[in-house]
Design an enzyme around this catalytic site. Structure first.
Site, PDB file in Angstrom:
ATOM      1  N   GLN A  15       9.441   2.104  -3.127  1.00 62.81           N
ATOM      2  CA  GLN A  15      10.818   1.686  -3.373  1.00 62.81           C
ATOM      3  C   GLN A  15      10.881   0.308  -4.037  1.00 62.81           C
ATOM      4  O   GLN A  15      11.962  -0.154  -4.403  1.00 62.81           O
ATOM      5  CB  GLN A  15      11.578   1.623  -2.040  1.00 62.81           C
ATOM      6  CG  GLN A  15      11.706   2.949  -1.322  1.00 62.81           C
ATOM      7  CD  GLN A  15      12.755   3.849  -1.944  1.00 62.81           C
ATOM      8  OE1 GLN A  15      13.761   3.369  -2.441  1.00 62.81           O
ATOM      9  NE2 GLN A  15      12.514   5.144  -1.928  1.00 62.81           N
ATOM     10  N   LYS A  65      -4.527  -4.638   0.426  1.00 59.99           N
ATOM     11  CA  LYS A  65      -4.096  -5.970   0.875  1.00 59.99           C
ATOM     12  C   LYS A  65      -5.267  -6.887   1.224  1.00 59.99           C
ATOM     13  O   LYS A  65      -5.204  -8.096   0.974  1.00 59.99           O
ATOM     14  CB  LYS A  65      -3.149  -5.846   2.070  1.00 59.99           C
ATOM     15  CG  LYS A  65      -1.803  -5.229   1.711  1.00 59.99           C
ATOM     16  CD  LYS A  65      -0.875  -5.188   2.917  1.00 59.99           C
ATOM     17  CE  LYS A  65       0.458  -4.564   2.557  1.00 59.99           C
ATOM     18  NZ  LYS A  65       1.405  -4.565   3.704  1.00 59.99           N
ATOM     19  N   GLY A 125      -0.923  -1.429  17.885  1.00 57.10           N
ATOM     20  CA  GLY A 125      -1.834  -1.415  16.751  1.00 57.10           C
ATOM     21  C   GLY A 125      -2.571  -2.731  16.625  1.00 57.10           C
ATOM     22  O   GLY A 125      -2.100  -3.774  17.078  1.00 57.10           O
ATOM     23  N   ALA A 126      -3.739  -2.681  15.982  1.00 61.13           N
ATOM     24  CA  ALA A 126      -4.540  -3.894  15.784  1.00 61.13           C
ATOM     25  C   ALA A 126      -5.136  -3.929  14.387  1.00 61.13           C
ATOM     26  O   ALA A 126      -6.148  -4.587  14.160  1.00 61.13           O
ATOM     27  CB  ALA A 126      -5.647  -3.968  16.837  1.00 61.13           C
ATOM     28  N   ASN A 148      -3.869  -1.221  21.677  1.00 57.14           N
ATOM     29  CA  ASN A 148      -4.518  -0.444  20.625  1.00 57.14           C
ATOM     30  C   ASN A 148      -5.425   0.585  21.285  1.00 57.14           C
ATOM     31  O   ASN A 148      -5.952   0.352  22.377  1.00 57.14           O
ATOM     32  CB  ASN A 148      -5.344  -1.365  19.716  1.00 57.14           C
ATOM     33  CG  ASN A 148      -5.841  -0.657  18.478  1.00 57.14           C
ATOM     34  OD1 ASN A 148      -5.048  -0.202  17.655  1.00 57.14           O
ATOM     35  ND2 ASN A 148      -7.154  -0.543  18.327  1.00 57.14           N
ATOM     36  N   HIS A 151      -9.451  -0.784  22.609  1.00 60.77           N
ATOM     37  CA  HIS A 151      -8.996  -2.018  23.254  1.00 60.77           C
ATOM     38  C   HIS A 151      -9.744  -3.246  22.742  1.00 60.77           C
ATOM     39  O   HIS A 151      -9.164  -4.335  22.625  1.00 60.77           O
ATOM     40  CB  HIS A 151      -9.153  -1.889  24.770  1.00 60.77           C
ATOM     41  CG  HIS A 151      -8.633  -3.076  25.532  1.00 60.77           C
ATOM     42  ND1 HIS A 151      -7.339  -3.542  25.388  1.00 60.77           N
ATOM     43  CD2 HIS A 151      -9.238  -3.901  26.439  1.00 60.77           C
ATOM     44  CE1 HIS A 151      -7.163  -4.592  26.173  1.00 60.77           C
ATOM     45  NE2 HIS A 151      -8.298  -4.831  26.814  1.00 60.77           N
ATOM     46  N   ALA A 152     -11.014  -3.087  22.396  1.00 61.32           N
ATOM     47  CA  ALA A 152     -11.801  -4.228  21.917  1.00 61.32           C
ATOM     48  C   ALA A 152     -11.207  -4.815  20.638  1.00 61.32           C
ATOM     49  O   ALA A 152     -11.262  -6.034  20.422  1.00 61.32           O
ATOM     50  CB  ALA A 152     -13.251  -3.801  21.681  1.00 61.32           C
ATOM     51  N   TYR A 214       8.697   3.745   7.659  1.00 61.97           N
ATOM     52  CA  TYR A 214       9.960   4.453   7.471  1.00 61.97           C
ATOM     53  C   TYR A 214       9.712   5.730   6.684  1.00 61.97           C
ATOM     54  O   TYR A 214       8.703   5.884   6.003  1.00 61.97           O
ATOM     55  CB  TYR A 214      10.975   3.578   6.721  1.00 61.97           C
ATOM     56  CG  TYR A 214      10.640   3.351   5.266  1.00 61.97           C
ATOM     57  CD1 TYR A 214      11.136   4.195   4.275  1.00 61.97           C
ATOM     58  CD2 TYR A 214       9.796   2.317   4.878  1.00 61.97           C
ATOM     59  CE1 TYR A 214      10.806   4.010   2.943  1.00 61.97           C
ATOM     60  CE2 TYR A 214       9.458   2.119   3.546  1.00 61.97           C
ATOM     61  CZ  TYR A 214       9.967   2.969   2.582  1.00 61.97           C
ATOM     62  OH  TYR A 214       9.630   2.786   1.267  1.00 61.97           O
ATOM     63  N   GLY A 236      11.446   0.631   9.530  1.00 60.03           N
ATOM     64  CA  GLY A 236      11.012  -0.540   8.778  1.00 60.03           C
ATOM     65  C   GLY A 236      11.599  -0.688   7.389  1.00 60.03           C
ATOM     66  O   GLY A 236      11.105  -1.511   6.609  1.00 60.03           O
TER      67      GLY A 236
END
Length: 271
Positions: A15, A65, A125-126, A148, A151-152, A214, A236
């Site tokens: 978008q 990114k 999330g991580a 997450n 977990h680590a 989204y 979002g």
């Protein structure tokens, strides 16, 4: 005419061209902004060719990114901590990397009245999406719990931001003993219908729920929390428009109005 673009793979769903053209109309700035499909195997060369051929700035989306972060000559403090760049600016033959995801999220949360001083936030999330928004949330005074599946990874991410504010990692099976003011989903896997193993007890009517992603209709995460009794929820799309506005401001030195563009886009089909 100044040239701008968004790089991604895939990219046809983006978008961003529509958003930036609306900002340009609003501010009276003449520009070209195109969605460009970047190759998976040689993103840095592709991006540099755009700038060397006259490009002034670019947004960067999945999955580039981190590569954009690595190729930037100069990083803003928030981009440096995020470990990812979503906005590139070509200035004096040098590439500036910024990350406007976090400030875009916080801007949208304020618009929705979902965030306040010392809000207790559960961030799901991580990965890169979560990492990019932690610093702006901490700067708002939020107390963050990271959860997450591995977990680590959540523990490592929390440790990276320990000096910036109140943040901890919690395993999913420990969440039931905690209460939160806001739950933010930063896991893209939710778009494929894979839901995080949240205990139903933490979804309360006074707890806001926000999905950083989204699509047309409710995301699987938002559909699930609504089934559990959540009444304050948002996707979002507002974050997308807000982060674009901050990128536009970086490039042009003027902050466009977000609300009129968001209203107009909400009336159009979402890809």
């Amino acid at each position: 005419m100044q040239q701008f673009a968004v790089f991604g793979h895939p990219i046809k769903h983006s978008q961003s061209p529509r958003i930036h053209r609306l900002f340009a109309q609003q501010t009276g700035i003449a520009l070209s902004y195109e969605a460009m499909l970047a190759p998976l195997d040689d993103f840095p060369a592709f991006a540099m060719a755009f700038f060397q051929q006259g490009g002034r700035g670019a947004n960067v989306t999945t999955p580039f990114k981190e590569q954009a972060w690595q190729m930037a000559d100069v990083l803003t403090p928030r981009a440096r901590l995020a470990g990812a760049v979503n906005t590139l600016h070509w200035q004096n033959a040098r590439l500036l990397g910024d990350n406007t995801d976090g400030v875009g999220l916080v801007s949208d949360l304020h618009r929705l009245a979902m965030i306040g001083d010392a809000s207790r936030v559960l961030l799901l999330g991580a990965g890169g999406a979560a990492r990019g928004v932690i610093l702006p949330l901490l700067e708002q005074g939020c107390r963050i719990a990271l959860a997450n599946r591995t977990h680590a990874r959540a523990q490592a991410l929390a440790a990276a931001f320990q000096a910036q504010g109140a943040i901890e990692a919690l395993p999913y099976d420990a969440l039931g003993t905690h209460t939160f003011d806001l739950i933010i989903n930063a896991t893209a896997s939710g778009l494929q219908g894979e839901l995080p193993p949240l205990p139903r007890s933490i979804i309360r009517p006074d707890c806001a729920c926000y999905d950083m992603f989204y699509r047309a209709g409710a995301t699987p995460f938002l559909a699930w929390v609504q089934q559990q009794g959540a009444v304050r929820l948002a996707d979002g799309f507002g974050m997308l428009v807000a982060q674009a506005a901050h990128a536009f401001s970086l490039w042009h030195g003027i902050m466009p109005q977000i609300a009129p563009v968001l209203i107009q886009l909400r009336q159009e089909p979402v890809g």
